[in-house]
Design a protein around this motif. Sequence first.
Motif, PDB file in Angstrom:
ATOM      1  N   ILE A  71       0.849  -1.196   0.000  1.00 36.63           N
ATOM      2  CA  ILE A  71       0.000   0.000   0.000  1.00 36.63           C
ATOM      3  C   ILE A  71       0.882   1.241   0.000  1.00 36.63           C
ATOM      4  CG2 ILE A  71      -1.881   1.213   1.171  1.00 36.63           C
ATOM      5  CD1 ILE A  71      -2.531  -1.353   2.651  1.00 36.63           C
ATOM      6  N   GLY A  72       1.983   1.164   0.733  1.00 36.75           N
ATOM      7  CA  GLY A  72       2.908   2.297   0.836  1.00 36.75           C
ATOM      8  C   GLY A  72       3.444   2.731  -0.517  1.00 36.75           C
ATOM      9  N   ALA A  73       3.782   1.750  -1.349  1.00 36.67           N
ATOM     10  CA  ALA A  73       4.312   2.057  -2.676  1.00 36.67           C
ATOM     11  C   ALA A  73       3.235   2.725  -3.526  1.00 36.67           C
ATOM     12  CB  ALA A  73       4.804   0.774  -3.338  1.00 36.67           C
ATOM     13  N   LYS A  74       2.006   2.228  -3.404  1.00 39.96           N
ATOM     14  CA  LYS A  74       0.885   2.761  -4.169  1.00 39.96           C
ATOM     15  C   LYS A  74       0.581   4.199  -3.759  1.00 39.96           C
ATOM     16  CE  LYS A  74      -3.552   0.828  -5.175  1.00 39.96           C
ATOM     17  NZ  LYS A  74      -4.406  -0.268  -4.663  1.00 39.96           N
ATOM     18  N   LEU A  75       0.649   4.451  -2.463  1.00 45.09           N
ATOM     19  CA  LEU A  75       0.303   5.771  -1.946  1.00 45.09           C
ATOM     20  C   LEU A  75       1.502   6.721  -1.937  1.00 45.09           C
ATOM     21  CD1 LEU A  75      -1.935   4.700   1.088  1.00 45.09           C
ATOM     22  CD2 LEU A  75      -2.724   5.690  -1.052  1.00 45.09           C
ATOM     23  N   LYS A  76       2.645   6.241  -2.383  1.00 47.01           N
ATOM     24  CA  LYS A  76       3.886   7.028  -2.391  1.00 47.01           C
ATOM     25  C   LYS A  76       4.181   7.593  -1.003  1.00 47.01           C
ATOM     26  CE  LYS A  76       3.627   8.294  -7.259  1.00 47.01           C
ATOM     27  NZ  LYS A  76       2.349   7.602  -7.523  1.00 47.01           N
ATOM     28  N   LEU A  77       4.254   6.703  -0.054  1.00 47.23           N
ATOM     29  CA  LEU A  77       4.496   7.119   1.325  1.00 47.23           C
ATOM     30  C   LEU A  77       5.930   7.593   1.530  1.00 47.23           C
ATOM     31  CD1 LEU A  77       2.591   4.752   3.721  1.00 47.23           C
ATOM     32  CD2 LEU A  77       1.879   6.845   2.618  1.00 47.23           C
ATOM     33  N   LYS A  78       6.043   8.571   2.399  1.00 42.50           N
ATOM     34  CA  LYS A  78       7.368   9.067   2.753  1.00 42.50           C
ATOM     35  C   LYS A  78       8.077   8.038   3.613  1.00 42.50           C
ATOM     36  CE  LYS A  78       5.759  13.801   2.939  1.00 42.50           C
ATOM     37  NZ  LYS A  78       5.209  14.741   3.913  1.00 42.50           N
ATOM     38  N   ASP A  79       9.398   8.103   3.595  1.00 37.40           N
ATOM     39  CA  ASP A  79      10.228   7.191   4.372  1.00 37.40           C
ATOM     40  C   ASP A  79      10.620   7.886   5.678  1.00 37.40           C
ATOM     41  OD1 ASP A  79      12.204   5.636   5.461  1.00 37.40           O
ATOM     42  OD2 ASP A  79      13.393   5.477   3.626  1.00 37.40           O
ATOM     43  N   TYR A  80       9.991   7.457   6.781  1.00 34.23           N
ATOM     44  CA  TYR A  80      10.249   8.118   8.054  1.00 34.23           C
ATOM     45  C   TYR A  80      11.567   7.695   8.692  1.00 34.23           C
ATOM     46  CZ  TYR A  80       5.404   9.519   7.437  1.00 34.23           C
ATOM     47  OH  TYR A  80       4.236  10.025   6.922  1.00 34.23           O
ATOM     48  N   THR A  81      12.336   6.822   8.023  1.00 37.30           N
ATOM     49  CA  THR A  81      13.675   6.515   8.528  1.00 37.30           C
ATOM     50  C   THR A  81      14.668   7.535   7.969  1.00 37.30           C
ATOM     51  OG1 THR A  81      14.301   5.015   6.716  1.00 37.30           O
ATOM     52  CG2 THR A  81      13.138   4.036   8.591  1.00 37.30           C
ATOM     53  N   ASP A  82      14.194   8.316   6.978  1.00 39.35           N
ATOM     54  CA  ASP A  82      15.028   9.308   6.310  1.00 39.35           C
ATOM     55  C   ASP A  82      15.105  10.605   7.134  1.00 39.35           C
ATOM     56  OD1 ASP A  82      15.920  11.392   4.616  1.00 39.35           O
ATOM     57  OD2 ASP A  82      15.297  10.270   2.845  1.00 39.35           O
ATOM     58  N   ALA A  83      16.312  10.984   7.500  1.00 44.55           N
ATOM     59  CA  ALA A  83      16.501  12.168   8.350  1.00 44.55           C
ATOM     60  C   ALA A  83      15.949  13.431   7.696  1.00 44.55           C
ATOM     61  CB  ALA A  83      17.985  12.337   8.669  1.00 44.55           C
ATOM     62  N   THR A  84      16.057  13.539   6.364  1.00 42.71           N
ATOM     63  CA  THR A  84      15.551  14.715   5.654  1.00 42.71           C
ATOM     64  C   THR A  84      14.032  14.792   5.762  1.00 42.71           C
ATOM     65  OG1 THR A  84      17.290  14.201   4.078  1.00 42.71           O
ATOM     66  CG2 THR A  84      15.812  15.988   3.486  1.00 42.71           C
ATOM     67  N   VAL A  85      13.381  13.644   5.605  1.00 43.72           N
ATOM     68  CA  VAL A  85      11.924  13.574   5.724  1.00 43.72           C
ATOM     69  C   VAL A  85      11.516  13.954   7.150  1.00 43.72           C
ATOM     70  CG1 VAL A  85       9.941  11.988   5.742  1.00 43.72           C
ATOM     71  CG2 VAL A  85      11.625  11.842   3.905  1.00 43.72           C
ATOM     72  N   GLN A  86      12.256  13.444   8.116  1.00 48.35           N
ATOM     73  CA  GLN A  86      11.948  13.732   9.523  1.00 48.35           C
ATOM     74  C   GLN A  86      12.051  15.222   9.826  1.00 48.35           C
ATOM     75  OE1 GLN A  86      11.069  12.145  12.367  1.00 48.35           O
ATOM     76  NE2 GLN A  86      11.051  10.003  11.768  1.00 48.35           N
ATOM     77  N   SER A  87      13.108  15.862   9.320  1.00 52.32           N
ATOM     78  CA  SER A  87      13.275  17.267   9.672  1.00 52.32           C
ATOM     79  C   SER A  87      12.308  18.153   8.893  1.00 52.32           C
ATOM     80  CB  SER A  87      14.723  17.718   9.496  1.00 52.32           C
ATOM     81  OG  SER A  87      15.181  17.374   8.228  1.00 52.32           O
ATOM     82  N   ALA A  88      11.718  17.612   7.803  1.00 53.82           N
ATOM     83  CA  ALA A  88      10.774  18.407   7.030  1.00 53.82           C
ATOM     84  C   ALA A  88       9.396  18.469   7.679  1.00 53.82           C
ATOM     85  CB  ALA A  88      10.657  17.838   5.612  1.00 53.82           C
ATOM     86  N   MET A  89       9.136  17.607   8.657  1.00 51.97           N
ATOM     87  CA  MET A  89       7.826  17.680   9.311  1.00 51.97           C
ATOM     88  C   MET A  89       7.962  18.024  10.790  1.00 51.97           C
ATOM     89  SD  MET A  89       6.660  13.685   8.966  1.00 51.97           S
ATOM     90  CE  MET A  89       7.578  12.409   9.845  1.00 51.97           C
ATOM     91  N   SER A  90       7.077  18.903  11.225  1.00 53.31           N
ATOM     92  CA  SER A  90       7.092  19.328  12.628  1.00 53.31           C
ATOM     93  C   SER A  90       6.217  18.384  13.446  1.00 53.31           C
ATOM     94  CB  SER A  90       6.564  20.746  12.742  1.00 53.31           C
ATOM     95  OG  SER A  90       5.195  20.776  12.405  1.00 53.31           O
ATOM     96  N   ASP A  91       6.396  18.425  14.752  1.00 50.56           N
ATOM     97  CA  ASP A  91       5.559  17.606  15.636  1.00 50.56           C
ATOM     98  C   ASP A  91       4.080  17.959  15.445  1.00 50.56           C
ATOM     99  OD1 ASP A  91       7.821  16.434  16.611  1.00 50.56           O
ATOM    100  OD2 ASP A  91       7.717  17.337  18.609  1.00 50.56           O
TER     101      ASP A  91
END
Length: 108
Positions: A46-66
């Motif tokens: 489902i993740g591939a279909k929905l183009k989910l972000k990779d939350y293990t990626d530090a860049t992805v993590q810093s791009a989203m706030s709490d």
Amino acid sequence: MKITPLALTALLALGTTISYAAPASEIWTSQCAKCHGADGAGKTKIGAKLKLKDYTDATVQSAMSDEEISKAIKQGITVDGKEKMKAFSDIPDDDVKALTAYIRTFKK
Ligand code: HEC
């Protein structure tokens, strides 16, 4: 009001649902992992279909706030009027906070 055994059972059942606070990891496994993956990388079918972000990626993590993480959980994600992730509005605020912290632990 007369309390019938049936009403009592219903009340008790309601009480357990409301007071039940599951650890964040349990909520993740039961409600989120099928899309986001157990490790948060989103590498599921489902993740591939929905183009989910990779939350293990530090860049992805810093791009989203709490705040954005909590908001996504409480209100879901809608893109172009289409619901991509449903709102988990039944998760209590404390658990949303715990889930947010749990998502942060996916970062490698
Ligand atoms: C039906 C699949 C599905 C399920 C189940 C699901 N999500 Fe999502 N989620 C998505 C999609 C699609 C997005 C938008 C794309 C993205 O950000 O990767 C998303 C985005 C997010 C975001 C991103 C917010 C941002 O600002 O980028 C967070 C945080 C999140 N989900 C947490 C959760 C949590 C916590 C659960 C379980 C309570 C959950 N998701 C369950 C599909 C799902």
